[in-house]
Design a protein around this motif. Structure first.
Motif, mmCIF file in Angstrom:
data_model
loop_
_atom_site.group_PDB
_atom_site.id
_atom_site.type_symbol
_atom_site.label_atom_id
_atom_site.label_comp_id
_atom_site.label_asym_id
_atom_site.label_seq_id
_atom_site.Cartn_x
_atom_site.Cartn_y
_atom_site.Cartn_z
ATOM 1 N N SER A 90 -12.806 -12.089 5.370
ATOM 2 C CA SER A 90 -13.121 -10.964 6.468
ATOM 3 C C SER A 90 -12.737 -11.457 7.988
ATOM 4 C CB SER A 90 -14.643 -10.642 6.428
ATOM 5 O OG SER A 90 -15.459 -11.724 6.800
ATOM 6 N N GLY A 91 -12.431 -12.791 8.058
ATOM 7 C CA GLY A 91 -12.086 -13.291 9.372
ATOM 8 C C GLY A 91 -13.254 -14.160 9.815
ATOM 9 N N LYS A 121 -12.149 -3.134 -4.067
ATOM 10 C CA LYS A 121 -10.393 -2.893 -4.571
ATOM 11 C C LYS A 121 -9.186 -3.548 -3.797
ATOM 12 C CE LYS A 121 -11.293 1.365 -7.280
ATOM 13 N NZ LYS A 121 -12.489 0.918 -7.685
ATOM 14 N N GLN A 122 -9.620 -4.857 -3.746
ATOM 15 C CA GLN A 122 -9.070 -5.818 -2.684
ATOM 16 C C GLN A 122 -8.793 -7.022 -3.246
ATOM 17 O OE1 GLN A 122 -7.513 -5.169 0.702
ATOM 18 N NE2 GLN A 122 -6.785 -7.151 0.046
ATOM 19 N N SER A 123 -7.517 -7.692 -3.387
ATOM 20 C CA SER A 123 -7.475 -8.882 -3.864
ATOM 21 C C SER A 123 -7.236 -10.028 -2.682
ATOM 22 C CB SER A 123 -5.937 -8.948 -4.606
ATOM 23 O OG SER A 123 -6.024 -8.005 -5.640
ATOM 24 N N SER A 124 -7.459 -11.069 -3.032
ATOM 25 C CA SER A 124 -7.458 -12.350 -1.961
ATOM 26 C C SER A 124 -6.838 -13.658 -2.646
ATOM 27 C CB SER A 124 -8.805 -12.366 -1.272
ATOM 28 O OG SER A 124 -9.931 -12.548 -1.919
ATOM 29 N N LEU A 125 -6.224 -14.454 -2.127
ATOM 30 C CA LEU A 125 -5.984 -15.752 -2.429
ATOM 31 C C LEU A 125 -7.101 -16.556 -1.853
ATOM 32 C CD1 LEU A 125 -2.250 -16.030 -1.382
ATOM 33 C CD2 LEU A 125 -3.106 -15.506 -3.721
ATOM 34 N N ARG A 126 -7.452 -17.628 -2.524
ATOM 35 C CA ARG A 126 -8.710 -18.462 -2.006
ATOM 36 C C ARG A 126 -8.159 -19.789 -2.533
ATOM 37 N NH1 ARG A 126 -13.551 -15.436 -1.134
ATOM 38 N NH2 ARG A 126 -12.939 -13.512 -1.231
ATOM 39 N N PHE A 161 -15.122 -27.118 1.812
ATOM 40 C CA PHE A 161 -14.465 -25.967 2.671
ATOM 41 C C PHE A 161 -13.880 -24.980 1.458
ATOM 42 C CE2 PHE A 161 -10.400 -24.514 3.985
ATOM 43 C CZ PHE A 161 -10.944 -23.881 5.349
ATOM 44 N N HIS A 162 -13.877 -23.465 2.018
ATOM 45 C CA HIS A 162 -13.306 -22.465 1.416
ATOM 46 C C HIS A 162 -12.813 -21.595 2.198
ATOM 47 C CE1 HIS A 162 -13.000 -19.505 -1.615
ATOM 48 N NE2 HIS A 162 -13.568 -18.841 -0.857
ATOM 49 N N GLN A 163 -11.505 -21.073 1.924
ATOM 50 C CA GLN A 163 -10.847 -20.096 2.748
ATOM 51 C C GLN A 163 -10.469 -18.880 1.909
ATOM 52 O OE1 GLN A 163 -7.879 -21.471 5.151
ATOM 53 N NE2 GLN A 163 -7.228 -19.191 5.886
ATOM 54 N N GLY A 164 -10.399 -17.683 2.227
ATOM 55 C CA GLY A 164 -9.901 -16.288 1.421
ATOM 56 C C GLY A 164 -9.050 -15.683 2.474
#
Length: 116
Positions: A42-43, A89-94, A109-112
């Motif tokens: 989401s930022g 209904k949204q894909s993301s790289l993690r 640490f985590h990032q989407g």
């Protein structure tokens, strides 16, 4: 690649998607390092100490796939995978960085990043 470690970390990532874990400050404190932070898809930037209260971090309906790990040091591993948010209904790289500390693997640490 250590398949046992891969299975363990994938299980821990999947636990972080489960409602009973996400709504438990105690369970989250076992999985998330004290200095954990996240750059969300989401930022938004989330810090464990600032954002996690007694109700946890909220319930989500997400599916994890394509899980891989890459060791960065003897006690540090980069995990990468895809998430599908069923509701949006949204894909993301993690990507996640896990560190072995306090006698267990903890997320530091985590990032989407949303995909098209």
């Amino acid at each position: 690649m250590d398949q046992d470690l891969k299975a363990l970390l994938q299980n821990q990532e999947e636990q972080l998607l489960r409602p009973e874990i996400r709504t438990s400050k105690e369970a989250l404190s076992q999985l998330l390092a004290a200095d954990f932070f996240e750059f969300g898809s989401s930022g938004r930037v989330l810090y464990r100490e600032e954002e996690i209260d007694e109700t946890g971090i909220g319930v989500v309906d997400m599916q994890l796939s394509d899980f891989e790990i890459k060791p960065l040091a003897a006690d540090v591993v980069l995990a990468t995978y895809r998430i599908f948010n069923v509701e949006q209904k949204q894909s993301s790289l993690r990507s996640s960085i896990w560190k072995f500390q306090n006698n267990r693997w903890q997320l530091v640490f985590h990032q989407g990043t949303k995909t098209m």
